[in-house]
Motif scaffolding. Structure first.
Motif, PDB file in Angstrom:
ATOM      1  N   LEU A  75      25.895 -50.107 -40.236  1.00  0.00           N
ATOM      2  CA  LEU A  75      25.113 -49.291 -39.312  1.00  0.00           C
ATOM      3  C   LEU A  75      23.634 -49.446 -39.601  1.00  0.00           C
ATOM      4  O   LEU A  75      23.225 -49.700 -40.738  1.00  0.00           O
ATOM      5  N   THR A  76      22.829 -49.261 -38.582  1.00  0.00           N
ATOM      6  CA  THR A  76      21.387 -49.415 -38.689  1.00  0.00           C
ATOM      7  C   THR A  76      20.742 -48.129 -39.200  1.00  0.00           C
ATOM      8  O   THR A  76      20.956 -47.055 -38.630  1.00  0.00           O
ATOM      9  N   VAL A  77      19.966 -48.259 -40.267  1.00  0.00           N
ATOM     10  CA  VAL A  77      19.206 -47.113 -40.777  1.00  0.00           C
ATOM     11  C   VAL A  77      18.284 -46.621 -39.662  1.00  0.00           C
ATOM     12  O   VAL A  77      17.729 -47.414 -38.903  1.00  0.00           O
ATOM     13  N   GLY A  78      18.162 -45.317 -39.549  1.00  0.00           N
ATOM     14  CA  GLY A  78      17.299 -44.730 -38.524  1.00  0.00           C
ATOM     15  C   GLY A  78      18.065 -44.031 -37.414  1.00  0.00           C
ATOM     16  O   GLY A  78      17.481 -43.291 -36.624  1.00  0.00           O
ATOM     17  N   ILE A  79      19.386 -44.253 -37.344  1.00  0.00           N
ATOM     18  CA  ILE A  79      20.194 -43.551 -36.343  1.00  0.00           C
ATOM     19  C   ILE A  79      19.986 -42.051 -36.546  1.00  0.00           C
ATOM     20  O   ILE A  79      20.024 -41.556 -37.665  1.00  0.00           O
ATOM     21  N   SER A  80      19.744 -41.333 -35.445  1.00  0.00           N
ATOM     22  CA  SER A  80      19.496 -39.898 -35.573  1.00  0.00           C
ATOM     23  C   SER A  80      20.300 -39.114 -34.533  1.00  0.00           C
ATOM     24  O   SER A  80      20.837 -39.688 -33.592  1.00  0.00           O
ATOM     25  N   ASN A  81      20.347 -37.823 -34.753  1.00  0.00           N
ATOM     26  CA  ASN A  81      21.086 -36.953 -33.851  1.00  0.00           C
ATOM     27  C   ASN A  81      20.506 -35.551 -33.942  1.00  0.00           C
ATOM     28  O   ASN A  81      19.850 -35.196 -34.933  1.00  0.00           O
ATOM     29  N   GLU A  82      20.779 -34.755 -32.925  1.00  0.00           N
ATOM     30  CA  GLU A  82      20.328 -33.365 -32.892  1.00  0.00           C
ATOM     31  C   GLU A  82      21.394 -32.522 -32.194  1.00  0.00           C
ATOM     32  O   GLU A  82      21.908 -32.920 -31.149  1.00  0.00           O
ATOM     33  N   ILE A  83      21.723 -31.395 -32.796  1.00  0.00           N
ATOM     34  CA  ILE A  83      22.657 -30.441 -32.190  1.00  0.00           C
ATOM     35  C   ILE A  83      22.013 -29.063 -32.263  1.00  0.00           C
ATOM     36  O   ILE A  83      21.467 -28.679 -33.298  1.00  0.00           O
ATOM     37  N   CYS A  84      22.099 -28.311 -31.164  1.00  0.00           N
ATOM     38  CA  CYS A  84      21.609 -26.930 -31.121  1.00  0.00           C
ATOM     39  C   CYS A  84      22.804 -25.991 -30.999  1.00  0.00           C
ATOM     40  O   CYS A  84      23.775 -26.293 -30.310  1.00  0.00           O
ATOM     41  N   ARG A  85      22.701 -24.853 -31.660  1.00  0.00           N
ATOM     42  CA  ARG A  85      23.783 -23.866 -31.635  1.00  0.00           C
ATOM     43  C   ARG A  85      23.196 -22.471 -31.629  1.00  0.00           C
ATOM     44  O   ARG A  85      22.283 -22.184 -32.408  1.00  0.00           O
ATOM     45  N   ASP A  86      23.727 -21.604 -30.781  1.00  0.00           N
ATOM     46  CA  ASP A  86      23.337 -20.199 -30.785  1.00  0.00           C
ATOM     47  C   ASP A  86      24.056 -19.500 -31.935  1.00  0.00           C
ATOM     48  O   ASP A  86      25.261 -19.684 -32.121  1.00  0.00           O
ATOM     49  N   VAL A  87      23.335 -18.704 -32.703  1.00  0.00           N
ATOM     50  CA  VAL A  87      23.931 -17.973 -33.814  1.00  0.00           C
ATOM     51  C   VAL A  87      24.614 -16.720 -33.272  1.00  0.00           C
ATOM     52  O   VAL A  87      23.979 -15.879 -32.639  1.00  0.00           O
ATOM     53  N   THR A  88      25.929 -16.644 -33.523  1.00  0.00           N
ATOM     54  CA  THR A  88      26.713 -15.474 -33.128  1.00  0.00           C
ATOM     55  C   THR A  88      27.213 -14.779 -34.400  1.00  0.00           C
ATOM     56  O   THR A  88      27.059 -15.309 -35.503  1.00  0.00           O
ATOM     57  N   LYS A  89      27.861 -13.646 -34.225  1.00  0.00           N
ATOM     58  CA  LYS A  89      28.407 -12.926 -35.381  1.00  0.00           C
ATOM     59  C   LYS A  89      29.429 -13.764 -36.147  1.00  0.00           C
ATOM     60  O   LYS A  89      29.593 -13.594 -37.350  1.00  0.00           O
ATOM     61  N   ASP A  90      30.109 -14.673 -35.442  1.00  0.00           N
ATOM     62  CA  ASP A  90      31.091 -15.541 -36.102  1.00  0.00           C
ATOM     63  C   ASP A  90      30.457 -16.482 -37.117  1.00  0.00           C
ATOM     64  O   ASP A  90      31.149 -17.006 -37.988  1.00  0.00           O
ATOM     65  N   HIS A  91      29.164 -16.761 -36.989  1.00  0.00           N
ATOM     66  CA  HIS A  91      28.453 -17.684 -37.881  1.00  0.00           C
ATOM     67  C   HIS A  91      27.784 -16.979 -39.051  1.00  0.00           C
ATOM     68  O   HIS A  91      27.062 -17.610 -39.816  1.00  0.00           O
ATOM     69  N   THR A  92      27.976 -15.679 -39.183  1.00  0.00           N
ATOM     70  CA  THR A  92      27.226 -14.924 -40.198  1.00  0.00           C
ATOM     71  C   THR A  92      27.913 -14.931 -41.553  1.00  0.00           C
ATOM     72  O   THR A  92      29.124 -15.139 -41.674  1.00  0.00           O
ATOM     73  N   ALA A  93      27.107 -14.650 -42.564  1.00  0.00           N
ATOM     74  CA  ALA A  93      27.622 -14.547 -43.934  1.00  0.00           C
ATOM     75  C   ALA A  93      28.679 -13.461 -44.025  1.00  0.00           C
ATOM     76  O   ALA A  93      29.697 -13.628 -44.711  1.00  0.00           O
ATOM     77  N   ALA A  94      28.480 -12.359 -43.318  1.00  0.00           N
ATOM     78  CA  ALA A  94      29.451 -11.259 -43.340  1.00  0.00           C
ATOM     79  C   ALA A  94      30.796 -11.706 -42.760  1.00  0.00           C
ATOM     80  O   ALA A  94      31.850 -11.369 -43.293  1.00  0.00           O
ATOM     81  N   ALA A  95      30.783 -12.478 -41.691  1.00  0.00           N
ATOM     82  CA  ALA A  95      32.024 -12.929 -41.051  1.00  0.00           C
ATOM     83  C   ALA A  95      32.729 -14.006 -41.863  1.00  0.00           C
ATOM     84  O   ALA A  95      33.959 -14.017 -41.957  1.00  0.00           O
ATOM     85  N   ILE A  96      31.965 -14.899 -42.449  1.00  0.00           N
ATOM     86  CA  ILE A  96      32.538 -16.028 -43.187  1.00  0.00           C
ATOM     87  C   ILE A  96      32.971 -15.621 -44.595  1.00  0.00           C
ATOM     88  O   ILE A  96      33.866 -16.217 -45.175  1.00  0.00           O
ATOM     89  N   LEU A 100      25.589  -9.764 -45.182  1.00  0.00           N
ATOM     90  CA  LEU A 100      24.656  -9.526 -44.082  1.00  0.00           C
ATOM     91  C   LEU A 100      25.012 -10.345 -42.845  1.00  0.00           C
ATOM     92  O   LEU A 100      25.619 -11.416 -42.943  1.00  0.00           O
ATOM     93  N   GLU A 101      24.605  -9.841 -41.709  1.00  0.00           N
ATOM     94  CA  GLU A 101      24.819 -10.549 -40.451  1.00  0.00           C
ATOM     95  C   GLU A 101      23.633 -11.468 -40.166  1.00  0.00           C
ATOM     96  O   GLU A 101      22.831 -11.223 -39.254  1.00  0.00           O
ATOM     97  N   VAL A 102      23.535 -12.520 -40.987  1.00  0.00           N
ATOM     98  CA  VAL A 102      22.560 -13.589 -40.817  1.00  0.00           C
ATOM     99  C   VAL A 102      23.322 -14.913 -40.884  1.00  0.00           C
ATOM    100  O   VAL A 102      24.436 -14.972 -41.414  1.00  0.00           O
ATOM    101  N   PHE A 103      22.747 -15.962 -40.340  1.00  0.00           N
ATOM    102  CA  PHE A 103      23.369 -17.289 -40.313  1.00  0.00           C
ATOM    103  C   PHE A 103      23.770 -17.687 -41.734  1.00  0.00           C
ATOM    104  O   PHE A 103      22.936 -17.738 -42.639  1.00  0.00           O
ATOM    105  N   ALA A 104      25.049 -17.939 -41.926  1.00  0.00           N
ATOM    106  CA  ALA A 104      25.591 -18.221 -43.253  1.00  0.00           C
ATOM    107  C   ALA A 104      25.277 -19.641 -43.714  1.00  0.00           C
ATOM    108  O   ALA A 104      25.264 -20.577 -42.909  1.00  0.00           O
ATOM    109  N   THR A 105      25.086 -19.780 -45.014  1.00  0.00           N
ATOM    110  CA  THR A 105      24.885 -21.108 -45.588  1.00  0.00           C
ATOM    111  C   THR A 105      26.075 -22.030 -45.290  1.00  0.00           C
ATOM    112  O   THR A 105      25.851 -23.187 -44.911  1.00  0.00           O
ATOM    113  N   PRO A 106      27.334 -21.570 -45.408  1.00  0.00           N
ATOM    114  CA  PRO A 106      28.444 -22.466 -45.047  1.00  0.00           C
ATOM    115  C   PRO A 106      28.420 -22.889 -43.570  1.00  0.00           C
ATOM    116  O   PRO A 106      28.809 -24.012 -43.241  1.00  0.00           O
TER     117      PRO A 106
END
Length: 137
Positions: free
Chosen positions: A10-31, A36-42
């Motif tokens: 593969l060629t070095v330099g290949i890039s990508n971008e993904i956007c995601r809305d943070v919901t309660k399912d993505h929070t540290a409390a849920a995972i 807290l209900e903040v975007f979890a590290t996992p």
């Protein structure tokens, strides 16, 4: 894309971008990684892996994929529910089957995480079959 031996280079330099809305399912409390209900590290780590994986998947031979083998990240800023997170990856090293990515995550206020992610190119059926054989032992 070049062929070397029996795998794709593969060629070095290949890039990508993904956007995601943070919901309660993505929070540290849920995972379960915090209270807290903040975007979890996992959740950030999973988004980083997904962004890297999807950046190269279409470049691989049919029947091949990649698996994550290493992830070193720093989560530097909390993101509340309701904000959007944008993850950006860039392939910085391609050494045979080994791929190394620089990856960063941002919310609407700025950088929230960054690090390096390592993946290896695999033959899906062969890899899965090897994993399944563990059930036979």
């Amino acid at each position: 894309m070049l062929m070397q031996g029996d795998y794709v280079m593969l060629t070095v330099g290949i890039s990508n971008e993904i956007c995601r809305d943070v919901t309660k399912d993505h929070t540290a409390a849920a995972i379960g990684s915090g209270m807290l209900e903040v975007f979890a590290t996992p959740a950030m780590a999973a988004l980083m892996e997904e962004t890297c994986m999807k950046s190269v998947q279409d470049e691989l031979d049919e029947g091949c994929g990649t698996v994550g083998t290493g992830l070193t990240i720093h989560h530097v800023s909390a993101t509340p529910v309701g904000m959007q997170v944008r993850c950006v990856s860039k392939l910085v090293e391609a050494d045979g089957r080994k791929l190394v990515f620089d990856v960063q995550a941002f919310d609407e206020a700025g950088l929230i995480g960054q690090g390096m992610h390592e993946r290896f190119i695999i033959e899906n059926d062969k890899f899965f079959g090897k994993a399944q054989k563990k059930l036979e032992k």
